[in-house]
Design a protein around this motif. Structure first.
Motif, PDB file in Angstrom:
ATOM      1  N   VAL A   1      34.085  49.757  37.215  1.00  0.00           N
ATOM      2  CA  VAL A   1      34.808  49.676  38.480  1.00  0.00           C
ATOM      3  C   VAL A   1      35.592  48.383  38.525  1.00  0.00           C
ATOM      4  O   VAL A   1      35.469  47.535  37.658  1.00  0.00           O
TER       5      VAL A   1
ATOM      6  N   PRO B   1      35.832  45.741  41.168  1.00  0.00           N
ATOM      7  CA  PRO B   1      35.628  45.044  42.422  1.00  0.00           C
ATOM      8  C   PRO B   1      36.332  43.685  42.436  1.00  0.00           C
ATOM      9  O   PRO B   1      36.810  43.239  43.458  1.00  0.00           O
ATOM     10  N   ALA B   2      36.382  43.046  41.295  1.00  0.00           N
ATOM     11  CA  ALA B   2      36.983  41.719  41.246  1.00  0.00           C
ATOM     12  C   ALA B   2      38.157  41.760  40.299  1.00  0.00           C
ATOM     13  O   ALA B   2      38.000  41.775  39.097  1.00  0.00           O
TER      14      ALA B   2
ATOM     15  N   ALA C   1      38.488  38.983  37.600  1.00  0.00           N
ATOM     16  CA  ALA C   1      37.482  39.059  36.549  1.00  0.00           C
ATOM     17  C   ALA C   1      37.885  40.110  35.526  1.00  0.00           C
ATOM     18  O   ALA C   1      37.740  39.912  34.321  1.00  0.00           O
TER      19      ALA C   1
ATOM     20  N   ILE D   1      28.487  45.735  37.364  1.00  0.00           N
ATOM     21  CA  ILE D   1      29.234  45.582  38.612  1.00  0.00           C
ATOM     22  C   ILE D   1      28.787  44.289  39.288  1.00  0.00           C
ATOM     23  O   ILE D   1      29.602  43.488  39.733  1.00  0.00           O
TER      24      ILE D   1
ATOM     25  N   VAL E   1      30.295  41.327  37.346  1.00  0.00           N
ATOM     26  CA  VAL E   1      31.725  41.160  37.558  1.00  0.00           C
ATOM     27  C   VAL E   1      31.986  40.704  38.988  1.00  0.00           C
ATOM     28  O   VAL E   1      32.855  39.892  39.247  1.00  0.00           O
ATOM     29  N   ALA E   2      31.184  41.239  39.899  1.00  0.00           N
ATOM     30  CA  ALA E   2      31.446  40.987  41.310  1.00  0.00           C
ATOM     31  C   ALA E   2      30.641  39.824  41.844  1.00  0.00           C
ATOM     32  O   ALA E   2      30.587  39.593  43.026  1.00  0.00           O
TER      33      ALA E   2
ATOM     34  N   ASP F   1      31.063  36.804  42.091  1.00  0.00           N
ATOM     35  CA  ASP F   1      31.751  35.821  42.917  1.00  0.00           C
ATOM     36  C   ASP F   1      32.003  36.338  44.320  1.00  0.00           C
ATOM     37  O   ASP F   1      32.329  35.590  45.225  1.00  0.00           O
ATOM     38  N   LEU F   2      31.893  37.640  44.463  1.00  0.00           N
ATOM     39  CA  LEU F   2      32.191  38.239  45.761  1.00  0.00           C
ATOM     40  C   LEU F   2      30.907  38.509  46.537  1.00  0.00           C
ATOM     41  O   LEU F   2      30.882  39.298  47.472  1.00  0.00           O
TER      42      LEU F   2
END
Lengths: 168, 254
Positions: free
Chosen positions: A88, A90-91, A94, B97, B100-101, B103-104
């Motif tokens: 996916v 999301p960032a 990245a 996920i 990768v995410a 930072d969020l």
């Protein structure tokens, strides 16, 4: 542990390395498959108690060298989107970063790519890398220095890296 | 400034620093050197980042289901490989996920609850693994510690539990909600496995007492000790698990 279990335990890491090395899912699967077949048929040559991972990676290295020698130079640099598909997004940044690194890896001479990956991804000691690739430790180090510096420059938008700074 | 007594910091030292191969003393010298040489420090940061991105890019391959063509070793194997591959693939997609995410990071209502769940989940995923229960095995313990310390950005110690009958199997790096997390695995003579899940807890420095939670079949003792949070997970009864947790705490705080 039986012979199947012993070898099987290393398959995921062989696959990861092959994917990083070739940048192409099919080529990586072929490389892994060839490595497994060769290992399977020559398992009697493996000295029990010695480093099985190193032995398998040595087999893969030799096959990779043969593959790249016989293959078209171009395909070595071919980039396949699918090879680094990430589930996916999301960032966004990245993801861009991941794609850029994958692209930069393809621009590395394969002998530098091997060292950068065996060290950075496999966490192999420099000595083990020297054994796996059949090269002196000093050569491992210089390929590592150049490979990393080249990647750093590619990722920072400096296309060619002629000005490698040697810090002594 | 380089102290000539200790030998100048060479290019090889910088890379060995990045790869976690330096002994403690030399590592400190390199850090000292980097503090005085911002250009080299920047380069070292880029190399560290490079290794991290390589993992983010290619670690998902570790847990992809095996392609049909890799059949040669499947003779005589039952459901294990495919079964676990499928289970892990599902979980790891989530993990990637998360990575990768990271930072969020969204604020969860209860960090503790998350932590315990993640620890229990990681335990459930990796303890049945016959193929690759750990990424780095116990016979490379020093490398394991250096590597995970570097990734977590904190000095880790591996407790030894042999006196309680548990030997170190090894460890792995996992994606966590607040960045990388370390998992150490132990095993007794009957094959019973325990895992110790370690995360950095940001700026939190207070200590907490042992807390206990049960997640399905497994019990989890968790506590915070300075910059690190620990969760010990196993299919043991509460008193036995507490005994191990105490032993770990005592070793980490001699």
């Amino acid at each position: 542990m039986g012979k199947a279990e012993e070898i099987t335990a290393h398959i995921p890491r062989l696959r990861r390395y092959a994917r990083a090395l070739t940048g192409n899912r099919d080529a990586a699967d072929d490389l892994v498959q060839d490595t497994l077949e060769r290992a399977w048929s020559r398992f009697h040559l493996w000295r029990h108690g010695s480093d099985l991972r190193a032995w398998l990676f040595t087999i893969m290295h030799n096959l990779f060298i043969n593959h790249t020698r016989t293959r078209n130079r171009e395909s070595d640099f071919a980039l396949e989107e699918e090879a680094f598909a990430v589930p996916v997004s999301p960032a966004h940044d990245a993801l861009v970063e991941l794609k850029q690194l994958d692209a930069a890896l393809r621009q590395l001479p394969s002998e530098q790519r091997e060292v950068v990956l065996l060290v950075g991804l496999e966490q192999m000691s420099y000595e083990s890398v020297a054994r796996v690739l059949g090269i002196p430790l000093g050569t491992v180090m210089s390929r590592l220095f150049r490979g990393r510096e080249r990647l750093r420059n590619l990722l920072h938008g400096k296309a060619s890296v002629s000005q490698l700074k040697v810090v002594k | 400034m380089t102290d000539p007594q200790k030998g100048p910091v060479a290019e090889a030292d910088l890379h060995a620093y990045v790869d976690g191969f330096l002994p403690e003393a030399r590592r400190a010298e390199v850090e000292h050197h980097l503090a005085a040489n911002p250009h080299e420090a920047e380069r070292v940061r880029a190399y560290l980042k490079l290794n991290e991105t390589l993992h983010a890019l290619f670690d998902p391959v570790l847990d992809e289901p095996r392609p049909r063509r890799t059949r040669v070793l499947q003779r005589g194997r039952h459901r294990t490989a495919e079964h676990y591959a499928a289970v892990i693939a599902g979980l790891i997609v989530g993990g990637v996920i998360g990575w990768v995410a990271r930072d969020l990071d969204t604020k969860m209502p209860s960090q503790d609850e998350d932590f315990v769940k993640q620890a229990a989940m990681a335990h459930a995923v990796y303890t049945p693994e016959v193929r690759h229960p750990v990424e780095v095995s116990a016979n490379e313990e020093q490398h394991l510690v250096n590597w995970l310390s570097k990734r977590l950005g904190s000095d880790l110690k591996v407790p030894h539990l042999s006196q309680l009958g548990y030997d170190l199997v090894g460890g792995r790096l996992l994606p966590g909600k607040q960045g990388p997390v370390a998992q150490f695995m132990y095993q007794d003579s009957k094959g019973q496995r325990l895992t110790l899940y370690v995360r950095t807890s940001g700026e939190t420095t207070e200590e907490t007492s042992f807390r206990y939670d049960r997640q399905g079949k497994v019990g989890v003792f968790f506590w915070i000790d300075g910059p690190l949070g620990y969760a010990l997970t196993g299919e043991l009864n509460k008193p036995d698990l507490l005994r191990v947790a105490k032993a770990i705490y005592q070793q980490l705080n001699p």
